[in-house]
Design a protein around this motif. Structure first.
Motif, PDB file in Angstrom:
ATOM      1  N   GLN A  17      22.167  29.603  23.857  1.00 29.13           N
ATOM      2  CA  GLN A  17      20.478  28.685  23.878  1.00 29.13           C
ATOM      3  C   GLN A  17      20.359  29.153  24.543  1.00 29.13           C
ATOM      4  O   GLN A  17      19.282  29.497  24.549  1.00 29.13           O
ATOM      5  CB  GLN A  17      20.898  27.576  23.184  1.00 29.13           C
ATOM      6  CG  GLN A  17      19.563  27.371  22.393  1.00 29.13           C
ATOM      7  CD  GLN A  17      18.943  25.908  22.140  1.00 29.13           C
ATOM      8  OE1 GLN A  17      20.480  25.034  21.710  1.00 29.13           O
ATOM      9  NE2 GLN A  17      18.174  25.377  21.090  1.00 29.13           N
ATOM     10  N   LEU A  18      20.622  28.533  25.740  1.00 26.37           N
ATOM     11  CA  LEU A  18      20.181  29.089  27.053  1.00 26.37           C
ATOM     12  C   LEU A  18      19.517  30.511  27.524  1.00 26.37           C
ATOM     13  O   LEU A  18      18.632  31.266  27.669  1.00 26.37           O
ATOM     14  CB  LEU A  18      20.573  28.391  27.903  1.00 26.37           C
ATOM     15  CG  LEU A  18      20.337  27.724  29.332  1.00 26.37           C
ATOM     16  CD1 LEU A  18      19.189  27.494  29.478  1.00 26.37           C
ATOM     17  CD2 LEU A  18      21.596  26.803  30.075  1.00 26.37           C
ATOM     18  N   ALA A  19      20.910  31.805  27.363  1.00 26.49           N
ATOM     19  CA  ALA A  19      20.452  33.020  27.101  1.00 26.49           C
ATOM     20  C   ALA A  19      20.015  33.360  26.491  1.00 26.49           C
ATOM     21  O   ALA A  19      18.547  34.196  26.581  1.00 26.49           O
ATOM     22  CB  ALA A  19      21.640  33.130  26.970  1.00 26.49           C
ATOM     23  N   LYS A  20      19.139  33.041  25.175  1.00 30.59           N
ATOM     24  CA  LYS A  20      18.574  33.513  24.290  1.00 30.59           C
ATOM     25  C   LYS A  20      16.949  33.112  24.868  1.00 30.59           C
ATOM     26  O   LYS A  20      15.932  33.961  25.418  1.00 30.59           O
ATOM     27  CB  LYS A  20      18.640  32.857  22.914  1.00 30.59           C
ATOM     28  CG  LYS A  20      17.631  33.526  22.659  1.00 30.59           C
ATOM     29  CD  LYS A  20      18.456  32.624  20.196  1.00 30.59           C
ATOM     30  CE  LYS A  20      16.770  33.737  19.573  1.00 30.59           C
ATOM     31  NZ  LYS A  20      17.407  32.320  18.306  1.00 30.59           N
ATOM     32  N   ASP A  50      25.592  14.991  30.378  1.00 28.68           N
ATOM     33  CA  ASP A  50      26.150  13.760  29.223  1.00 28.68           C
ATOM     34  C   ASP A  50      25.880  14.539  28.037  1.00 28.68           C
ATOM     35  O   ASP A  50      24.310  13.703  27.802  1.00 28.68           O
ATOM     36  CB  ASP A  50      25.998  12.294  29.671  1.00 28.68           C
ATOM     37  CG  ASP A  50      27.138  12.065  28.252  1.00 28.68           C
ATOM     38  OD1 ASP A  50      27.173  12.515  27.398  1.00 28.68           O
ATOM     39  OD2 ASP A  50      27.847  11.149  28.309  1.00 28.68           O
ATOM     40  N   THR A  51      25.899  15.331  27.284  1.00 33.16           N
ATOM     41  CA  THR A  51      25.493  15.759  25.974  1.00 33.16           C
ATOM     42  C   THR A  51      25.627  14.980  25.250  1.00 33.16           C
ATOM     43  O   THR A  51      25.257  15.144  23.876  1.00 33.16           O
ATOM     44  CB  THR A  51      26.051  16.772  25.684  1.00 33.16           C
ATOM     45  OG1 THR A  51      27.669  17.164  25.291  1.00 33.16           O
ATOM     46  CG2 THR A  51      25.910  18.405  26.915  1.00 33.16           C
ATOM     47  N   SER A  52      26.389  13.731  25.171  1.00 35.21           N
ATOM     48  CA  SER A  52      25.854  12.764  24.077  1.00 35.21           C
ATOM     49  C   SER A  52      24.960  11.597  24.165  1.00 35.21           C
ATOM     50  O   SER A  52      24.205  10.887  23.718  1.00 35.21           O
ATOM     51  CB  SER A  52      27.055  12.210  24.174  1.00 35.21           C
ATOM     52  OG  SER A  52      27.017  11.016  24.945  1.00 35.21           O
ATOM     53  N   LEU A  53      23.910  11.886  25.115  1.00 37.63           N
ATOM     54  CA  LEU A  53      23.023  10.795  25.733  1.00 37.63           C
ATOM     55  C   LEU A  53      21.592  11.304  25.014  1.00 37.63           C
ATOM     56  O   LEU A  53      20.686  10.583  24.787  1.00 37.63           O
ATOM     57  CB  LEU A  53      22.096  11.272  27.657  1.00 37.63           C
ATOM     58  CG  LEU A  53      21.612  10.944  27.965  1.00 37.63           C
ATOM     59  CD1 LEU A  53      22.861   9.039  27.713  1.00 37.63           C
ATOM     60  CD2 LEU A  53      20.933  11.121  29.522  1.00 37.63           C
ATOM     61  N   LEU A  54      21.420  12.942  24.681  1.00 37.18           N
ATOM     62  CA  LEU A  54      20.331  12.444  24.089  1.00 37.18           C
ATOM     63  C   LEU A  54      21.092  13.810  22.964  1.00 37.18           C
ATOM     64  O   LEU A  54      21.295  14.454  22.533  1.00 37.18           O
ATOM     65  CB  LEU A  54      19.076  13.790  24.831  1.00 37.18           C
ATOM     66  CG  LEU A  54      19.026  13.099  26.407  1.00 37.18           C
ATOM     67  CD1 LEU A  54      18.203  14.166  27.332  1.00 37.18           C
ATOM     68  CD2 LEU A  54      17.870  11.969  25.602  1.00 37.18           C
ATOM     69  N   PRO A  55      19.350  14.058  21.806  1.00 34.70           N
ATOM     70  CA  PRO A  55      19.675  14.913  20.363  1.00 34.70           C
ATOM     71  C   PRO A  55      19.564  16.376  21.396  1.00 34.70           C
ATOM     72  O   PRO A  55      19.266  16.286  22.326  1.00 34.70           O
ATOM     73  CB  PRO A  55      18.630  14.508  19.923  1.00 34.70           C
ATOM     74  CG  PRO A  55      17.833  13.635  20.253  1.00 34.70           C
ATOM     75  CD  PRO A  55      18.511  13.020  21.477  1.00 34.70           C
ATOM     76  N   MET A  56      20.593  16.747  20.268  1.00 33.10           N
ATOM     77  CA  MET A  56      20.837  18.229  20.746  1.00 33.10           C
ATOM     78  C   MET A  56      19.168  18.489  21.271  1.00 33.10           C
ATOM     79  O   MET A  56      19.376  19.654  22.483  1.00 33.10           O
ATOM     80  CB  MET A  56      21.659  19.384  19.461  1.00 33.10           C
ATOM     81  CG  MET A  56      22.161  20.115  19.944  1.00 33.10           C
ATOM     82  SD  MET A  56      23.216  21.789  19.056  1.00 33.10           S
ATOM     83  CE  MET A  56      23.735  22.396  19.473  1.00 33.10           C
ATOM     84  N   GLU A  57      18.391  19.420  20.735  1.00 30.11           N
ATOM     85  CA  GLU A  57      17.277  19.810  20.787  1.00 30.11           C
ATOM     86  C   GLU A  57      16.890  19.403  22.018  1.00 30.11           C
ATOM     87  O   GLU A  57      16.734  19.638  22.948  1.00 30.11           O
ATOM     88  CB  GLU A  57      16.627  19.264  20.105  1.00 30.11           C
ATOM     89  CG  GLU A  57      16.487  19.921  18.244  1.00 30.11           C
ATOM     90  CD  GLU A  57      17.732  19.076  17.548  1.00 30.11           C
ATOM     91  OE1 GLU A  57      17.407  17.814  18.377  1.00 30.11           O
ATOM     92  OE2 GLU A  57      17.921  19.426  16.856  1.00 30.11           O
ATOM     93  N   VAL A 114      16.055  20.364  28.691  1.00 33.34           N
ATOM     94  CA  VAL A 114      16.363  19.329  29.732  1.00 33.34           C
ATOM     95  C   VAL A 114      16.941  20.574  30.599  1.00 33.34           C
ATOM     96  O   VAL A 114      17.094  21.047  31.729  1.00 33.34           O
ATOM     97  CB  VAL A 114      17.195  18.452  29.491  1.00 33.34           C
ATOM     98  CG1 VAL A 114      17.966  18.143  31.195  1.00 33.34           C
ATOM     99  CG2 VAL A 114      17.031  17.201  29.436  1.00 33.34           C
ATOM    100  N   LEU A 115      18.117  21.534  30.310  1.00 33.85           N
ATOM    101  CA  LEU A 115      18.649  22.999  30.528  1.00 33.85           C
ATOM    102  C   LEU A 115      17.966  24.062  31.193  1.00 33.85           C
ATOM    103  O   LEU A 115      17.622  24.022  32.017  1.00 33.85           O
ATOM    104  CB  LEU A 115      19.741  22.943  29.573  1.00 33.85           C
ATOM    105  CG  LEU A 115      20.701  22.033  29.731  1.00 33.85           C
ATOM    106  CD1 LEU A 115      22.318  22.511  28.861  1.00 33.85           C
ATOM    107  CD2 LEU A 115      21.665  21.602  30.822  1.00 33.85           C
TER     108      LEU A 115
END
Length: 185
Positions: free
Chosen positions: A19-22, A153-160, A165-166
């Motif tokens: 997703q980041l690459a895109k 921590d990828t469980s902290l927030l919803p995926m979107e 953040v990234l």
């Protein structure tokens, strides 16, 4: 720009890296997919291939060399457990993703269509062999996060929101690089 996305299994490395690459208009390379391809070419399971790699450091070196070649081409997001370490000297942004073990196991079970206990057992075995392999062949603990610019921590927030953040961090680093002196070859 060179970005690495590292972390244990089930943290979303490949998902977020792609997703980041895109979003950044960069290529995406997965060291894990390369390792999987090598296992498949040798007709062995990932677990068995990991055990073979424990005895034969040439396997990891091959993956590392391919990863470095991709990074040298530039404009890439590389995901892999060791991507941050392997590309430590050339990466502009090193990200480490984490998540609690129970969350990771649930994700792995869903992804690999396994029962929770099977996923827990397989993941524990894989990570145990990998940890031993990394200490033996590289001399470090993969759990050492001191080299990363960002640990999330990828469980902290919803995926979107995690993706935002990234992306925000990567865009800021990219802008900073644009203002910096060009790298010397």
């Amino acid at each position: 720009m060179i970005v690495t996305v590292s972390g244990p299994h089930g943290t979303g490395k490949s998902t977020y890296a792609a997703q980041l690459a895109k979003e950044l208009g960069l290529r995406h390379v997965s060291a894990g997919l390369l390792f999987r391809r090598l296992a498949k070419e040798r007709h062995v399971s990932l677990e068995e291939f990991g055990k073979i790699a424990l005895k034969d450091p040439a396997i990891d070196r091959l993956v590392d060399d391919e990863t470095m070649k991709e990074a040298e081409r530039g404009e890439v997001v590389v995901d892999g457990q060791l991507a941050g370490w392997v590309l430590k000297m050339v990466a502009d942004l090193r990200i480490c993703l984490t998540a609690p073990d129970d969350v990771r196991v649930e994700r792995i079970a869903k992804r690999d269509r396994l029962g929770l206990e099977d996923a827990r057992k397989e993941t524990g075995l894989r990570e145990s062999v990998q940890g031993e392999r990394y200490r033996k062949h590289y001399g470090f603990k993969v759990e050492d996060r001191s080299i990363y610019h960002l640990v999330l921590d990828t469980s902290l927030l919803p995926m979107e929101d995690t993706a935002k953040v990234l992306l925000t961090a990567a865009v800021a680093v990219k802008a900073k690089i644009g203002r910096a002196q060009p790298r010397k070859p």
